[in-house]
Design an enzyme around this catalytic site. Sequence first.
Site, PDB file in Angstrom:
ATOM      1  N   ARG A 120     -15.392  15.181  -2.251  1.00  0.00           N
ATOM      2  CA  ARG A 120     -15.610  14.366  -1.035  1.00  0.00           C
ATOM      3  C   ARG A 120     -15.456  12.869  -1.278  1.00  0.00           C
ATOM      4  O   ARG A 120     -15.950  12.054  -0.514  1.00  0.00           O
ATOM      5  CB  ARG A 120     -16.957  14.666  -0.384  1.00  0.00           C
ATOM      6  CG  ARG A 120     -17.096  16.122   0.013  1.00  0.00           C
ATOM      7  CD  ARG A 120     -18.213  16.364   0.994  1.00  0.00           C
ATOM      8  NE  ARG A 120     -18.265  17.759   1.344  1.00  0.00           N
ATOM      9  CZ  ARG A 120     -18.929  18.674   0.653  1.00  0.00           C
ATOM     10  NH1 ARG A 120     -19.630  18.316  -0.408  1.00  0.00           N
ATOM     11  NH2 ARG A 120     -18.904  19.928   1.032  1.00  0.00           N
ATOM     12  N   LYS A 142      -4.111   3.675   3.290  1.00  0.00           N
ATOM     13  CA  LYS A 142      -3.520   4.882   3.882  1.00  0.00           C
ATOM     14  C   LYS A 142      -3.063   5.779   2.749  1.00  0.00           C
ATOM     15  O   LYS A 142      -2.309   5.341   1.867  1.00  0.00           O
ATOM     16  CB  LYS A 142      -2.326   4.530   4.775  1.00  0.00           C
ATOM     17  CG  LYS A 142      -2.722   4.066   6.160  1.00  0.00           C
ATOM     18  CD  LYS A 142      -1.485   3.953   7.044  1.00  0.00           C
ATOM     19  CE  LYS A 142      -1.862   3.442   8.419  1.00  0.00           C
ATOM     20  NZ  LYS A 142      -0.657   3.210   9.260  1.00  0.00           N
ATOM     21  N   GLU A 184      10.530  -3.479   3.525  1.00  0.00           N
ATOM     22  CA  GLU A 184       9.143  -3.706   3.953  1.00  0.00           C
ATOM     23  C   GLU A 184       8.785  -5.192   3.860  1.00  0.00           C
ATOM     24  O   GLU A 184       7.991  -5.699   4.652  1.00  0.00           O
ATOM     25  CB  GLU A 184       8.162  -2.863   3.117  1.00  0.00           C
ATOM     26  CG  GLU A 184       8.388  -1.345   3.173  1.00  0.00           C
ATOM     27  CD  GLU A 184       7.844  -0.662   4.438  1.00  0.00           C
ATOM     28  OE1 GLU A 184       7.478  -1.352   5.405  1.00  0.00           O
ATOM     29  OE2 GLU A 184       7.803   0.590   4.451  1.00  0.00           O
ATOM     30  N   ASN A 247       4.144  -0.867  11.533  1.00  0.00           N
ATOM     31  CA  ASN A 247       5.070   0.266  11.609  1.00  0.00           C
ATOM     32  C   ASN A 247       6.370  -0.071  12.317  1.00  0.00           C
ATOM     33  O   ASN A 247       7.043   0.822  12.840  1.00  0.00           O
ATOM     34  CB  ASN A 247       4.395   1.446  12.306  1.00  0.00           C
ATOM     35  CG  ASN A 247       3.519   2.202  11.346  1.00  0.00           C
ATOM     36  OD1 ASN A 247       3.870   2.375  10.189  1.00  0.00           O
ATOM     37  ND2 ASN A 247       2.370   2.634  11.814  1.00  0.00           N
ATOM     38  N   HIS A 250       9.329   2.231  11.903  1.00  0.00           N
ATOM     39  CA  HIS A 250       8.884   3.456  11.230  1.00  0.00           C
ATOM     40  C   HIS A 250       9.003   4.699  12.109  1.00  0.00           C
ATOM     41  O   HIS A 250       9.191   5.790  11.589  1.00  0.00           O
ATOM     42  CB  HIS A 250       7.440   3.298  10.739  1.00  0.00           C
ATOM     43  CG  HIS A 250       7.306   2.446   9.507  1.00  0.00           C
ATOM     44  ND1 HIS A 250       7.761   1.148   9.436  1.00  0.00           N
ATOM     45  CD2 HIS A 250       6.774   2.712   8.284  1.00  0.00           C
ATOM     46  CE1 HIS A 250       7.495   0.653   8.242  1.00  0.00           C
ATOM     47  NE2 HIS A 250       6.903   1.579   7.508  1.00  0.00           N
ATOM     48  N   HIS A 254      10.848   7.382  10.310  1.00  0.00           N
ATOM     49  CA  HIS A 254      10.258   8.680   9.942  1.00  0.00           C
ATOM     50  C   HIS A 254      11.111   9.824  10.500  1.00  0.00           C
ATOM     51  O   HIS A 254      11.248  10.872   9.865  1.00  0.00           O
ATOM     52  CB  HIS A 254       8.825   8.780  10.460  1.00  0.00           C
ATOM     53  CG  HIS A 254       7.848   7.945   9.674  1.00  0.00           C
ATOM     54  ND1 HIS A 254       6.586   7.629  10.128  1.00  0.00           N
ATOM     55  CD2 HIS A 254       7.943   7.372   8.454  1.00  0.00           C
ATOM     56  CE1 HIS A 254       5.961   6.887   9.234  1.00  0.00           C
ATOM     57  NE2 HIS A 254       6.760   6.716   8.202  1.00  0.00           N
ATOM     58  N   HIS A 267      12.493   5.881   1.840  1.00  0.00           N
ATOM     59  CA  HIS A 267      11.645   5.418   2.947  1.00  0.00           C
ATOM     60  C   HIS A 267      12.088   4.034   3.437  1.00  0.00           C
ATOM     61  O   HIS A 267      12.265   3.812   4.638  1.00  0.00           O
ATOM     62  CB  HIS A 267      10.184   5.391   2.482  1.00  0.00           C
ATOM     63  CG  HIS A 267       9.237   4.844   3.502  1.00  0.00           C
ATOM     64  ND1 HIS A 267       8.912   5.531   4.654  1.00  0.00           N
ATOM     65  CD2 HIS A 267       8.571   3.663   3.557  1.00  0.00           C
ATOM     66  CE1 HIS A 267       8.072   4.793   5.375  1.00  0.00           C
ATOM     67  NE2 HIS A 267       7.845   3.658   4.744  1.00  0.00           N
TER      68      HIS A 267
HETATM   69  P1  NAD Z   1       8.696   6.367  -4.945  1.00  0.00           P
HETATM   70  O1  NAD Z   1       7.259   6.415  -5.197  1.00  0.00           O
HETATM   71  O2  NAD Z   1       9.424   7.650  -4.775  1.00  0.00           O
HETATM   72  O3  NAD Z   1       9.382   5.512  -6.104  1.00  0.00           O
HETATM   73  C1  NAD Z   1      10.768   5.333  -6.076  1.00  0.00           C
HETATM   74  C2  NAD Z   1      11.439   5.804  -7.381  1.00  0.00           C
HETATM   75  O4  NAD Z   1      11.263   4.798  -8.377  1.00  0.00           O
HETATM   76  C3  NAD Z   1      10.860   7.058  -7.973  1.00  0.00           C
HETATM   77  O5  NAD Z   1      11.888   7.798  -8.572  1.00  0.00           O
HETATM   78  C4  NAD Z   1       9.900   6.520  -9.028  1.00  0.00           C
HETATM   79  O6  NAD Z   1       9.606   7.447 -10.034  1.00  0.00           O
HETATM   80  C5  NAD Z   1      10.681   5.355  -9.550  1.00  0.00           C
HETATM   81  N1  NAD Z   1       9.922   4.273 -10.149  1.00  0.00           N
HETATM   82  C6  NAD Z   1       8.711   3.812  -9.796  1.00  0.00           C
HETATM   83  N2  NAD Z   1       8.407   2.705 -10.468  1.00  0.00           N
HETATM   84  C7  NAD Z   1       9.446   2.458 -11.315  1.00  0.00           C
HETATM   85  C8  NAD Z   1       9.740   1.447 -12.242  1.00  0.00           C
HETATM   86  N3  NAD Z   1       8.908   0.415 -12.408  1.00  0.00           N
HETATM   87  N4  NAD Z   1      10.876   1.523 -12.945  1.00  0.00           N
HETATM   88  C9  NAD Z   1      11.764   2.537 -12.720  1.00  0.00           C
HETATM   89  N5  NAD Z   1      11.562   3.516 -11.821  1.00  0.00           N
HETATM   90  C10 NAD Z   1      10.407   3.461 -11.117  1.00  0.00           C
HETATM   91  O7  NAD Z   1       9.022   5.512  -3.614  1.00  0.00           O
HETATM   92  P2  NAD Z   1       8.385   4.181  -3.025  1.00  0.00           P
HETATM   93  O8  NAD Z   1       9.498   3.531  -2.304  1.00  0.00           O
HETATM   94  O9  NAD Z   1       7.626   3.432  -4.030  1.00  0.00           O
HETATM   95  O10 NAD Z   1       7.324   4.725  -1.979  1.00  0.00           O
HETATM   96  C11 NAD Z   1       7.731   5.443  -0.851  1.00  0.00           C
HETATM   97  C12 NAD Z   1       6.551   6.234  -0.333  1.00  0.00           C
HETATM   98  O11 NAD Z   1       5.515   5.322   0.059  1.00  0.00           O
HETATM   99  C13 NAD Z   1       6.875   7.063   0.877  1.00  0.00           C
HETATM  100  O12 NAD Z   1       6.321   8.352   0.713  1.00  0.00           O
HETATM  101  C14 NAD Z   1       6.178   6.345   2.012  1.00  0.00           C
HETATM  102  O13 NAD Z   1       5.786   7.194   3.042  1.00  0.00           O
HETATM  103  C15 NAD Z   1       4.992   5.745   1.309  1.00  0.00           C
HETATM  104  N6  NAD Z   1       4.421   4.575   1.974  1.00  0.00           N
HETATM  105  C16 NAD Z   1       3.085   4.539   2.148  1.00  0.00           C
HETATM  106  C17 NAD Z   1       2.491   3.450   2.741  1.00  0.00           C
HETATM  107  C18 NAD Z   1       0.990   3.379   2.866  1.00  0.00           C
HETATM  108  O14 NAD Z   1       0.490   2.468   3.538  1.00  0.00           O
HETATM  109  N7  NAD Z   1       0.268   4.269   2.232  1.00  0.00           N
HETATM  110  C19 NAD Z   1       3.271   2.358   3.149  1.00  0.00           C
HETATM  111  C20 NAD Z   1       4.653   2.426   2.942  1.00  0.00           C
HETATM  112  C21 NAD Z   1       5.221   3.532   2.349  1.00  0.00           C
HETATM  113  N1  GLY Z   2       2.482   0.919   6.121  1.00  0.00           N
HETATM  114  C1  GLY Z   2       1.771   0.836   7.346  1.00  0.00           C
HETATM  115  C2  GLY Z   2       0.308   0.675   7.186  1.00  0.00           C
HETATM  116  O1  GLY Z   2      -0.195   0.587   6.080  1.00  0.00           O
HETATM  117  O2  GLY Z   2      -0.397   0.653   8.159  1.00  0.00           O
END
Ligand code: NAD
Ligand code: GLY
Length: 367
Positions: A120, A142, A184, A247, A250, A254, A267
């Site tokens: 939890r 998030k 972003e 967003n 987004h 999405h 993304h």
């Molecule tokens: P990712 O986590 O898939 O990373 C991208 C690629 O880079 C992967 O292959 C990873 O292994 C590699 N990588 C990571 N760091 C590295 C480094 N320093 N050197 C070499 N390779 C590296 O993708 P992302 O773009 O980081 O994240 C996308 C995700 O984030 C999506 O699922 C999206 O929905 C989510 N997201 C969440 C929020 C939130 O508020 N929680 C906001 C925006 C996006």
């Molecule tokens: N990436 C959108 C949010 O964190 O609200």
Amino acid sequence: MLALTVNLSDRSYPILIGPGVIAAADRIIEVLTSPRVLVVSNTVVAPLYLQRLTAGLHASDIHVAATILADGEANKNWQTLNQIFDGLLAERCDRTTTLIALGGGVVGDLAGFAAATYQRGIPFIQVPTTLLAQVDSSVGGKTGINHPRGKNMVGAFWQPRLVLADTDTLQTLPDRELSAGLAEVIKYGLIRDLPFLTWLESNLDALLVRDGGALAYAIERSCANKAEVVAADERETAKDGGRALLNLGHTFGHAIETGVGYGEWLHGEAVAAGMVMAAELSRRLGWLTAADLDRVVRLLDRAGLPVRGPRLGADRYLDLMGHDKKVLAGQLRLVLLRRLGEAMTFADAPKAEIRAAIEHCCGDKGI
Ligand code: NAD
Ligand code: GLY
């Protein structure tokens, strides 16, 4: 090193940005509730950075375990989440164990959701290693996973205790991933920070060659914008505007990610094409000029991002967009631009104009 705070009263936390902060074991240790951590990373990031992160913890007699996941958006699902629970249980982790997410947004969202739900809720720390994660996903709490029918459909709000954004880690990031993060970054300029948008237009080349100073400034400005928005509307409940403005692009994006299959479009790429659709719709509604739209398209294009979406057909887009979390009582709410540097949520865009904007922005020049 640059430092910011996300102000959420007793759940406030620092974001440290700069070269080498991944090795700041003292900053990690001061937020631990017991001398035990479980690091969650993936098969790409762990060989590069796990040792750098954990050396100082080992030296301070912190018990460190690790769970290493398969890489990629296609693994942001229940099965992978369960591997984190397996790791926590195998290590007999209790509620005082701190989970550390080391990686991009996929690892951060998965690990954060595991931390929100294991027993939890246990403490967690974000160590983002992609530009996208450093400017967006590691901040704001998030967390979650994808469902085959919808992106990020299952999750929780769960704030980290600390964010360590080491700009050195960006040197190993593939070019395509750097560009995805820039989507972003550009978003913050478009929705609420016109001076930053202008700065980006002047300094994009420095960001593309990974100048450390330019990257640190862009990350700090992005996180400052995000922290302000999150502090004002943590759970995205504001009726108009609020956190939903983060967003921009987004809802369209999405739909692209789900429509083409998770992992096909990154993304950030989907958000870039989605922001062009949102800007085109804003132009059709009379809020942006053609010159404004051109500015948006040119900046995204220079950043190496797609400015057109895949041809899924407007019907398919609209069907997928109907699953968006901003849909309230069946009504689609879109984030649109009233002008460059100012976004708004809008529920009354005529369907015909949404369709026309989608059709106008799909086709040949996607990824
Ligand atoms: P990712 O986590 O898939 O990373 C991208 C690629 O880079 C992967 O292959 C990873 O292994 C590699 N990588 C990571 N760091 C590295 C480094 N320093 N050197 C070499 N390779 C590296 O993708 P992302 O773009 O980081 O994240 C996308 C995700 O984030 C999506 O699922 C999206 O929905 C989510 N997201 C969440 C929020 C939130 O508020 N929680 C906001 C925006 C996006
Ligand atoms: N990436 C959108 C949010 O964190 O609200």
